[in-house]
Design an enzyme around this catalytic site. Structure first.
Site, PDB file in Angstrom:
ATOM      1  N   GLY A  12       0.828  -1.199   0.000  1.00 13.51           N
ATOM      2  CA  GLY A  12       0.000   0.000   0.000  1.00 13.51           C
ATOM      3  C   GLY A  12       0.858   1.242   0.000  1.00 13.51           C
ATOM      4  N   ILE A  21      -1.688  -4.991   4.678  1.00 14.21           N
ATOM      5  CA  ILE A  21      -0.997  -4.458   3.495  1.00 14.21           C
ATOM      6  C   ILE A  21       0.418  -5.010   3.406  1.00 14.21           C
ATOM      7  CG2 ILE A  21      -2.414  -2.382   3.360  1.00 14.21           C
ATOM      8  CD1 ILE A  21      -0.145  -0.822   4.663  1.00 14.21           C
ATOM      9  N   ILE A  48       7.432  -4.003  20.921  1.00 15.91           N
ATOM     10  CA  ILE A  48       7.443  -4.675  19.627  1.00 15.91           C
ATOM     11  C   ILE A  48       6.693  -5.993  19.779  1.00 15.91           C
ATOM     12  CG2 ILE A  48       8.910  -5.607  17.789  1.00 15.91           C
ATOM     13  CD1 ILE A  48       9.088  -2.503  18.286  1.00 15.91           C
ATOM     14  N   GLU A  96       6.228   3.694   9.600  1.00 20.17           N
ATOM     15  CA  GLU A  96       6.861   4.813   8.927  1.00 20.17           C
ATOM     16  C   GLU A  96       8.179   5.259   9.549  1.00 20.17           C
ATOM     17  OE1 GLU A  96       3.641   6.727   7.245  1.00 20.17           O
ATOM     18  OE2 GLU A  96       2.214   5.856   8.619  1.00 20.17           O
TER      19      GLU A  96
END
Lengths: 341, 756
Positions: B254, B480, B647, B723
Site C-alpha cells: 500500500g 498491506i 514490539i 513509517e
C-alpha cells in the site's frame, strides 16, 4: 495491443515466406521486448511468426576456430556455455550484465540484436517520436534525455541501442548470418545497426523479410585481457548509462591488439577503431588509456541532462582498459618467465 | 539484531506470543498462491473494463467517436463524460476518510482535463484483451490548454493552506529566529529538493465487482480501507451498505496509495451498475503513475549555533505541490520544531497549485520529505560548528515537545543514538571528508534520524470462541503486508491463553466490525488494543458461563481472579481449578460465545486534552563506499535503531524497518518520477525506468529496537512501526556521501551525474 495471427514456422524458408506474404508480419523469438512494445501499442504487428521450431539454438565450434551462436540460443545458455565462458568471457560478462535471469532465460541471441531503444518518448504514444512515427519530432531533444546518446546522433533522434550483449559482439567483430527472400548473406557486426540520420525508424540494415539465423565469432576471443564495465543507476535490471567493452592482447606491457566498444552512448554499439589504433603498439599505461578515451569522446555532444555521459564515458573507458590490462598479469609474467629460462 | 521487550501487567505470559519472533500466519497462503488479490477473483460472467488515459495535461475533450469501438463484437460499452449516469452532485459525496480540503476528482465527470493520464473513458468488453485493444483505437479529440507543472516556477504564488486534511497541523513558530541567528557563532543555510515519487506497490490497483442482482454488489477492491471504499460508494451511487460490500483480504503493498479510493473503484462499480453485470477494472503499471504521489518539495533551512554547540535558531521553510482542485497537506516542517531543543524556531509551509493529480500520503508523509532537509542541514551545521554529527545531536537533545508544550509519554531516542552508534562503530569515524578509505574506495559515514506520531484510532473487534475451542477474532482492518494478520493472532492467542493454531484473525470485509484505514502507523496500536479489549470482554462472558455451570471454584471469582492459559479458564490462585474453554461453549448450548470491545468508533480520543506528546523515534547510521573516479555509490552498511514502544513481533517488525531502510536508500540514490514539463507528464512510468533498489544494491542492514516502555500510549505499549524506520535514512546516505567525497548534494536522488 492489437489482435494478430500467429504461425509457428517449421523451417527458415517457410518463416521467410510467411514474412513476405504478410504485411505487418514480425518474427518473434523470446518476445521479451516485442510483447512489451505491443502492449504499449508501439509495435502493432498483424502477424507473428514463431521461431521456436526452427532449431537454430546450437552453439558450435567453426572450422576456422571461431564459434557459431544459433539465433535461437537463449542469452542464458550463451552466457553460461563452457566455450563462451572459456574463450569469449567478454561476451559472457556483457550478457550477464543485462536484464535479469528470467529475461535472459527467454531472450534469444538473434532477438537481442533486434531489441529497440528504451527511450521514454518512444514508449509513450502521447509524445512525438521520430523513431515511432517518422516526422512527428524528437521529444528527447530539449526534454528528459539523461539516458540518451552523445555520439552519432542526428537532429531527428538521440536514442540509444539498449543491448549489452551487442557491445561485446561489436568489440569481438562478430558476423551476423541472415536468410531472406533472396537467400543467405552475412553482415559484419559494425554494419548491422544503423545511426539514426534522417531515418531513425530504421534500427538496422536488415532487408524486409530477412531473418537472423546465427552469429559467428572469430577465433580471437581476447580471453586473457578483457573487461565489460557497465555503469547504471542500480546494480541490476537497469540499462547502461555508459558501458565499455574493452579487450586487449599484450606482449609484456605492450598492447598488440585492442578492441573498444561502448554501449549506452549511441544509436548502435559504438566501436571506435581510431581509438583502438591509438592503443596498439603502446605501453598499457593509464596515459595511453586516457588518449584512447579522449579520442572516443572527441565528437561527443550532450543534450542537457545527458551531458555527464561524456565525462563518465571518458572515465569508464580508462577504467575498463585498466581492468583488462591488469587481468591475468601474474599469468602473463609467469609465461614470460617460462619462455625466458 | 537486538531488542528488549517489556511485559505489561495486563498480559498473562503463559503462552508467551507477544514479543516473540513469529512467522507470518498468512505466509503459506501467499507462498502457495491461494491468497487472492482484487484482480484475481474470477467471478462468473465477468466483463473487463480498460481505462483510456488522457495524453494531455490540461484542456478539454472536444469529441469522442465511440461508434467504431462499439461496433467491435464483444465490446459492451464505452463510458465517458458523455454517457456517465447522473450521480451525486455535492463534493462531500465524493470525499473519502482522508480527502484533503477542496473538490475531489470525479472520474468521467465532464470534458475538462485536469492532469496528464486523467481517465477519460472506460471501454468494457467480454475479455481484457479486447477491452485493451478497443481502448487503443478509441478516437478522442482534445483542445489543449497551457498547463503548469513546474513547482520551481510557482514558489511566489504559493499560499498557506488551511487545516483541511485530517492529521495536518499548521507549523507553529516560536521565539525569535532572527535574534537567534544574529547571536549564533556558527551558521548554515541551504536549499534542498527532492522530486515526486509514486508508491508503486507490486499489486496494481484493481477492483472486481460481482453483480448479485438488484444493485447488490460484492466488491473486491485493492485498498487500505474497505470501509473507506464502502462509504465513498454508498454516497456517490446511493447504495446501502448491504448493497456495497467491500472485501479486501490481501493487499499487495500500500504505502499510502490505497488510503483514498482510486478511480478504478468508481469505474468498476459504475459499469457494473449500468450494465448489471460483474465487471473488473485493473490499472496498468503506467496508469499507476496517474494518481496520487509523494509531492515534490523545495525546502530552505537555516540554522545557527551558540558557542557551546546548542542550537540558537532553526528556520525551515517548504513549498510543496498540490493539484488545482484539492489542498493536499502534510507535516513537512513541523518536526523541525520538535526533534531538537531550540528556543527560536521559524517554520513555514506553503502549497502551489499545479496541473497534476492531488498528491497522496506516502510512507511517512511529510516527515520523510522534511527529514531530508532537516537531517542534511543538521550535518552541515555540525560541520560548521566543528562538532561530530552525533555529538551535535546529543547536545541538542530534547526531552520535551516544545511545539505542543507537552512532555513525551516516552522517548528513548538517546538509546537509539548510543546503541546504534555502538553497533555501527561510530567512534572510529574520522571527521574530515575524504579521510577514510577502503583500498581504492572512499568511505563515508553519515547519520540521521527522525520522529513520527504514535497514533491510535477507534476500532471495533469481535472475538468468538466456538465449541471446538477455536477462537475467531475479526475486524474490518487491512493487511498491506505489514504483518497485521500475524500480530493480531499473537495478541488474541496471548490474551485467551490459546496456541496460535487455535486462533484465526479475519479482516478486510465491511461485514466485519468497523476498523479505521490501515495507515498512519496506527493499526497495531488501534486494532491491537481493540483485540485485547474484545478478548477481555470474551473472557468475562466465559467466566459468566463458568459460573452458570456451578463450578464451585469460580462462584465468587472476578475477572481479575482468573486467567486464561493452555486452553483453560483457571484461577490465578490455584491453577488446578480450571475448566476447558471449549467445554464452556459446549455447555452453553450455543454454537459459540462471543464478545465485542465496547468502545464505539468515533467516541474516544476526542474527550480529554492530551497529557503527553506521543511519538516514536529513530537514529540511522550509514556507510557508503564511493569509487573516486567513477563516482558510483554503494551503501555497504546501515544500522537503524528504533524506539517505538513495545514490539509485538520482532520478526515482522524487523521486516518493516528493513523495507524502510531500502526505501530510504532508494530515495537517496535513485527514486524519482521525472516530469517532462513540456507535456506535464511523468515520463519514466514503468518499473524498468522508475528505479528502486534491486537485491544487489542492498548490503548489511542492522535493525535495533531499543527498550521503551510506554503505558500512556495504549495498554499494550505499542507505538507503530510503519513509517518511523524510513526517517533520516536518505539524509544519512547523503551525509555519508559528503563524508566520503566532500560533495554536498542537496537535490535528491543523488545520481551519478550529480557527483561527477
Amino acid at each position: 495491443m492489437n489482435s494478430f495471427t500467429f504461425t509457428q514456422a517449421p523451417a527458415v524458408d517457410a518463416a521467410v515466406q510467411e514474412s513476405v506474404a504478410h504485411d505487418g508480419a514480425a518474427y518473434i523469438g523470446g518476445g521479451t521486448n516485442l510483447i512489451d512494445l505491443m502492449k504499449e501499442n508501439v509495435a502493432r504487428p498483424t502477424h507473428l511468426i514463431g521461431l521456436k521450431k526452427l532449431g537454430l539454438d546450437a552453439i558450435e565450434t567453426l572450422p576456422d576456430g571461431g564459434l557459431r551462436l544459433g539465433a535461437l540460443a537463449t542469452n542464458a545458455d550463451t552466457a553460461w556455455h563452457p566455450e563462451v565462458e572459456k574463450r569469449y568471457p567478454l561476451l559472457s560478462q556483457a550478457i550477464l550484465a543485462g536484464a535479469s535471469p528470467q529475461l535472459r532465460n527467454m531472450a534469444t541471441d538473434g532477438g537481442n540484436l533486434m531489441q529497440r531503444t528504451r527511450c521514454y518518448y518512444f514508449y509513450d504514444l502521447a509524445t512525438p517520436c521520430n523513431k515511432r512515427e517518422p516526422g512527428s519530432g524528437c521529444s528527447a531533444i530539449g526534454g528528459y534525455n539523461r539516458i540518451h546518446a552523445i555520439l552519432g546522433t542526428s537532429e531527428q533522434c538521440i536514442a540509444t541501442h539498449p543491448s549489452d550483449m551487442c557491445v561485446a559482439l561489436a568489440a569481438l567483430e562478430a558476423t551476423v548470418r541472415v536468410s531472406g527472400p533472396h537467400g543467405e548473406r552475412t553482415i559484419p557486426f559494425e554494419d548491422f545497426h544503423r545511426l539514426p540520420g534522417t531515418t531513425p525508424h530504421l534500427d538496422n540494415t536488415l532487408m524486409p523479410g530477412e531473418l537472423i539465423t546465427g552469429l559467428d565469432l572469430p577465433a580471437q576471443g581476447f580471453e586473457k585481457h578483457f573487461s565489460y564495465l557497465k555503469l547504471r543507476d542500480r546494480t541490476s535490471y537497469a540499462f547502461a548509462l555508459v558501458s565499455v567493452a574493452a579487450a586487449l592482447e599484450l606482449d609484456g606491457n605492450t598492447i598488440t591488439a585492442a578492441r573498444l566498444a561502448l554501449g549506452g552512448v549511441a544509436h548502435k554499439p559504438w566501436r571506435d577503431q581510431a581509438a583502438e589504433a591509438l592503443l596498439v603498439g603502446q605501453p598499457a599505461t593509464v596515459d595511453t588509456f586516457r588518449r584512447a578515451a579522449a579520442k572516443v569522446v572527441e565528437g561527443a555532444q550532450g543534450y542537457g541532462s545527458n551531458d555527464f555521459k561524456i565525462e563518465l564515458a571518458r572515465r569508464a573507458i580508462v577504467r575498463a582498459l585498466k581492468q583488462a590490462a591488469e587481468m591475468n598479469q601474474e599469468l602473463d609474467s609467469n609465461a614470460f618467465l617460462n619462455s625466458n629460462p | 539484531m537486538s531488542q528488549t521487550i517489556a511485559t505489561p501487567p495486563s498480559i498473562h505470559l503463559d503462552t508467551d506470543y507477544i514479543g516473540k519472533p513469529t512467522s507470518r500466519v498468512d505466509g503459506p497462503a501467499k507462498v502457495a498462491g491461494t491468497a487472492k488479490y482484487a484482480a484475481e477473483f474470477n467471478v462468473p460472467n465477468l466483463l473487463y473494463g480498460y481505462v483510456v488515459s488522457s495524453p494531455i495535461a490540461k484542456g478539454k475533450i472536444t469529441r469522442i467517436d465511440a461508434a467504431p469501438v462499439l461496433a467491435l463484437p464483444g465490446v459492451r460499452q464505452v463510458f465517458s463524460h458523455e454517457n456517465v449516469p447522473h450521480l451525486a452532485f455535492l463534493d462531500r459525496s465524493y470525499k473519502d476518510d482522508v480527502a484533503p480540503g477542496g473538490s475531489p476528482f470525479r472520474p468521467l465527470h465532464d470534458a475538462e482535463i485536469k492532469f496528464s493520464q486523467q481517465p477519460v473513458a472506460l471501454v468494457v468488453a467480454d475479455t481484457f484483451e479486447l477491452a485493451r485493444y478497443a481502448a487503443s483505437i478509441l478516437h478522442i479529440e482534445y483542445e489543449e490548454a497551457a498547463h503548469e507543472t513546474e513547482l520551481a516556477r510557482h514558489i511566489d504564488d504559493a499560499y498557506e493552506p488551511g487545516r483541511g486534511k485530517t492529521g495536518y497541523k499548521p507549523p507553529k513558530s516560536r521565539g525569535n529566529f532572527g535574534r537567534g541567528w544574529e547571536q549564533g557563532v556558527a551558521h548554515m543555510e541551504a536549499r534542498y529538493s527532492h522530486h515526486a515519487q509514486h508508491h508503486n506497490p507490486m499489486e496494481n490497483f484493481a477492483t472486481t465487482v460481482e453483480w448479485l442482482g438488484d444493485k447488490k454488489l460484492k466488491i473486491y477492491d485493492k485498498t487500505q480501507g474497505a470501509f473507506n471504499s464502502q462509504q465513498y460508494l454508498t454516497k456517490i451511487f446511493g447504495l446501502s451498505k448491504d448493497q456495497a460490500r467491500v472485501i479486501s483480504k490481501y493487499t499487495g503493498g500500500g504505502f499510502g496509495s490505497g488510503l483514498r479510493p482510486q478511480y478504478q473503484l468508481f469505474l468498476a462499480v459504475m459499469a457494473a451498475l449500468e450494465l448489471e453485470r460483474s465487471v473488473r477494472v485493473s490499472l496498468t503499471r503506467q496508469q499507476m503513475f496517474s494518481f496520487g504521489h509523494r509531492p515534490e518539495t523545495l525546502q530552505h533551512v537555516a540554522m545557527a549555533t551558540n558557542p557551546d554547540g546548542s542550537l540558537a535558531g532553526i528556520n525551515h521553510f517548504a513549498v510543496a505541490e498540490t493539484s488545482q482542485f484539492e489542498d493536499f497537506t502534510e507535516n513537512v516542517v513541523g518536526w523541525s520544531g520538535m526533534l531538537y531543543d531550540c528556543k527560536n524556531v521559524k517554520l513555514g509551509y506553503r502549497l502551489a497549485k499545479l496541473d497534476v493529480f492531488t498528491p497522496l500520503d506516502m510512507r511517512a508523509p511529510g516527515a520523510a520529505s522534511g527529514s531530508i532537509a532537516l537531517e542534511i542541514a543538521m550535518d552541515e551545521m555540525a560541520y560548521a560548528a566543528g562538532l561530530d554529527p552525533l555529538e551535535f545531536r546529543l547536545r541538542n537533545y530534547s526531552d520535551f515537545d516544545q511545539a505542543e508544550k507537552l512532555p513525551y509519554s516516552s522517548k528513548n531516542l538517546r538509546a537509539c543514538y548510543h546503541e546504534g552508534a555502538a553497533k555501527f562503530g561510530w567512534e572510529r569515524r574520522s571527521p574530515e571528508p575524504g579521510s577514510m578509505r577502503d583500498d581504492n574506495l572512499l568511505v563515508g559515514w553519515g547519520m540521521g534520524g527522525g520522529i513520527w506520531d504514535a497514533s491510535k484510532q477507534p476500532a471495533q473487534v469481535l472475538a468468538s470462541l466456538d465449541a471446538d475451542g477455536h477462537l475467531t477474532v475479526s475486524s474490518g482492518t487491512n493487511e498491506i503486508g505489514t504483518g497485521t494478520y500475524t500480530i493480531m493472532t499473537q495478541i488474541a492467542a496471548e490474551s485467551m491463553g490459546l496456541p496460535l493454531e487455535a486462533v484465526t484473525f479475519i479482516l478486510g470485509d465491511t461485514t466485519l466490525p468497523e476498523s479505521p484505514l490501515q495507515g498512519g502507523s496506527w493499526t497495531a496500536a488501534s486494532v491491537g488494543t481493540a483485540v485485547q479489549e474484545a478478548c477481555t470482554a470474551l473472557g468475562e462472558e466465559l467466566l459468566k458461563q463458568a459460573k452458570k455451570m456451578d463450578h464451585p471454584a469460580f462462584k465468587d471469582a472476578k475477572i481479575d481472579d482468573v486467567q486464561f492459559a493452555n486452553g483453560q479458564l483457571r484461577l490465578r490462585s490455584d491453577a488446578t481449578q480450571a475448566v476447558v474453554l471449549r467445554d464452556l461453549v459446549q455447555a452453553s448450548g450455543e454454537p459459540k460465545i462471543e464478545a465485542k470491545n465496547s468502545k464505539l468508533p468515533g467516541l474516544i480520543g476526542m474527550v480529554k486534552p492530551p497529557k503527553y506528546s506521543m511519538h516514536a523515534h529513530n537514529a540511522v547510521f550509514v556507510e557508503v563506499k564511493v569509487d573516486p573516479d567513477l563516482m558510483t555509490v554503494h551503501v555497504t552498511r546501515v544500522v537503524n535503531a528504533v524506539a517505538a514502544g513495545r514490539i509485538i513481533n520482532p520478526k515482522t517488525a524487523r521486516s518493516q524497518v528493513l523495507g524502510s531502510v531500502v526505501w530510504g536508500i532508494s530515495s537517496a540514490l535513485m527514486e524519482e518520477s521525472v516530469m517532462d514539463h513540456r507535456f506535464g507528464r511523468f515520463m519514466n512510468h514503468s518499473l524498468a525506468e522508475y528505479h528502486v533498489p534491486v537485491n544487489a544494491d542492498i548490503h548489511d542492514i542492522d535493525v535495533i529496537f531499543v527498550h521503551e516502555e510506554d503505558a500512556a500510549v495504549n495498554p499494550l505499549g505499542i507505538k507503530g512501526l510503519g513509517e518511523v524506520g524510513l526517517l533520516g535514512v536518505a539524509a544519512a546516505v547523503a551525509n555519508a556521501i559528503y563524508h566520503a567525497t566532500g560533495k554536498r548534494v542537496r537535490d535528491l536522488p543523488i545520481t551519478i551525474d550529480k557527483l561527477l
